[in-house]
Design a protein around this motif. Sequence first.
Motif: not given
Length: 142
Positions: A122-124, A130-131
């Motif tokens: 998912s985007l989240a 990425l974080l």
Amino acid sequence: MSSWLIYALLSALSAAFVSIFGKMGLDSLDSSAATAVRSVIMAIFLVAVMFAQGHTSHLPEIFADRKALAFVALSGIAGATSWLFYFMALKAGDVSRVAPVDKLSVVFAVILAILIFHEKVSLAHAVGILLIALGSLLLAVF
């Protein structure tokens, strides 16, 4: 709380102590030899756990499934190389920098899961990964 989450948190806590105890023990030792000794101790401990839990009856099915056994063996080799490089990094660097870079394995695992298993993210989830990558790199560089 789900059992997988409890086990994952216990895994993370145990892995943190790998870094701390490893760094403490590597001061005047060769990292490859220390990793080998660590692996023998782990093997003895895990065999004892298998016996204590009564799971020895599963050994024949593991050895009978050649494909599964090959992937378990490859996983063992990947784990061994990971430990070798990790202990080499701990010997040469600070835990506070080495451990976060090692956690880039999370990012690599997700990327490989997407490529190999076609897992959907998912985007989240993507933002979280990425974080993790950015945080690991920030901690390593600064």
